[in-house]
Motif scaffolding. Sequence first.
Motif, PDB file in Angstrom:
ATOM      1  N   ALA A  36     -12.805   9.125   2.339  1.00 43.64           N
ATOM      2  CA  ALA A  36     -11.355   8.812   3.657  1.00 43.64           C
ATOM      3  C   ALA A  36      -9.853   9.121   2.779  1.00 43.64           C
ATOM      4  O   ALA A  36      -9.321   8.268   2.209  1.00 43.64           O
ATOM      5  CB  ALA A  36     -10.983   6.803   3.721  1.00 43.64           C
ATOM      6  N   TRP A  37      -9.682  10.267   2.441  1.00 45.81           N
ATOM      7  CA  TRP A  37      -8.456  10.609   1.975  1.00 45.81           C
ATOM      8  C   TRP A  37      -7.099  10.343   2.325  1.00 45.81           C
ATOM      9  O   TRP A  37      -6.640  10.185   1.457  1.00 45.81           O
ATOM     10  CB  TRP A  37      -8.069  12.505   1.671  1.00 45.81           C
ATOM     11  N   SER A  38      -6.913  10.018   3.792  1.00 47.63           N
ATOM     12  CA  SER A  38      -5.572   9.558   4.235  1.00 47.63           C
ATOM     13  C   SER A  38      -5.289   7.830   3.108  1.00 47.63           C
ATOM     14  O   SER A  38      -4.308   7.905   2.974  1.00 47.63           O
ATOM     15  CB  SER A  38      -5.962   9.446   5.514  1.00 47.63           C
ATOM     16  N   ARG A  39      -6.466   6.955   3.422  1.00 50.65           N
ATOM     17  CA  ARG A  39      -5.429   6.072   2.800  1.00 50.65           C
ATOM     18  C   ARG A  39      -6.085   5.974   1.249  1.00 50.65           C
ATOM     19  O   ARG A  39      -5.308   5.398   1.103  1.00 50.65           O
ATOM     20  CB  ARG A  39      -7.267   4.937   3.214  1.00 50.65           C
ATOM     21  N   LEU A  40      -6.923   7.223   0.452  1.00 51.91           N
ATOM     22  CA  LEU A  40      -7.054   7.056  -0.743  1.00 51.91           C
ATOM     23  C   LEU A  40      -5.833   7.208  -1.265  1.00 51.91           C
ATOM     24  O   LEU A  40      -4.612   7.302  -2.439  1.00 51.91           O
ATOM     25  CB  LEU A  40      -7.411   8.295  -1.132  1.00 51.91           C
ATOM     26  N   TYR A  41      -4.808   8.482  -0.439  1.00 49.71           N
ATOM     27  CA  TYR A  41      -3.235   8.680  -0.402  1.00 49.71           C
ATOM     28  C   TYR A  41      -2.244   7.898  -0.732  1.00 49.71           C
ATOM     29  O   TYR A  41      -1.638   7.525  -1.791  1.00 49.71           O
ATOM     30  CB  TYR A  41      -3.126  10.064  -0.291  1.00 49.71           C
ATOM     31  N   SER A  42      -2.559   7.818   0.479  1.00 45.89           N
ATOM     32  CA  SER A  42      -1.446   6.220   1.122  1.00 45.89           C
ATOM     33  C   SER A  42      -1.419   5.620  -0.212  1.00 45.89           C
ATOM     34  O   SER A  42      -0.925   4.659  -0.679  1.00 45.89           O
ATOM     35  CB  SER A  42      -1.077   5.957   2.059  1.00 45.89           C
TER      36      SER A  42
END
Length: 268
Positions: A14-20
């Motif tokens: 879940a890249w978006s949640r990890l990045y944000s």
Amino acid sequence: ETHRALSGVESSVAWSRLYSGIQFQAEALTALAQGIATKQRAQFLREAGPLIAAGDVKALAALRFSAFGEYQAAFMSLLQSWSDANRAEMLAEIRSQVGAGWKPRPEPETFYAELSEIVETQAASLAKIIDEDWQKRVREVSLTEASGLNQVSVVKELPMPTQTWVKQGTQATTQVANLTREEVARVEGPPINSATYSAIMDRVTCRNCKALDGKVFKFGSPEYIKNRPPLSNCLSTLGPYGNVCRCIYAYRFASETGEGGGSGFEQN
């Protein structure tokens, strides 16, 4: 949206949640540090004011005003929540690979203590860095005033190195994410077939991280351990703000039947 196409096992992260989440946590850690540093400076000024006025450089240099314990406690609370979130994401990541019916393996008695140790270690490391740096900055300005080299008091207006703290917070946050993911994958997940090094979260990637991007390692192997992200020799360590590497390992798991995923040891 990532800066390159996802490859293989990366699609389960879940890249978006990890990045944000990394960005939010780093900024939240910095906000906590600013509040504590403000109180720390006020404490110093109460004790140092007479020494500065008297020009007592020796006593001023010996003055200690550490707030390490307060920094550590505040950071631990925030990083614990972040670790918990990464555990939940890792479990969801495993299910996306091996099936919705998968259940985590029973945790050994030491599991939660080991997760807590990850948080405590990173909170203590960040607290030490910020506490010692802020003491040094405040003391140096005070000694300049006490030596008669600065005619205007600037201790109260001394700016905090906010951007530095954000980047140091990024390092701590990424460390907690990586170590939590690894521990959850190892203890609660099915057998790990391989780990893929991913530098997908940074558009500007240093040559060391770029050289590893997409490489596949056997879990627990010497190469896996040597290159464990955030990378120790990431070239961001050469800058003024410390290691801001946001690379992670993406794990490939065997299915509950022992199949699925393959070894994946194609070296890209």
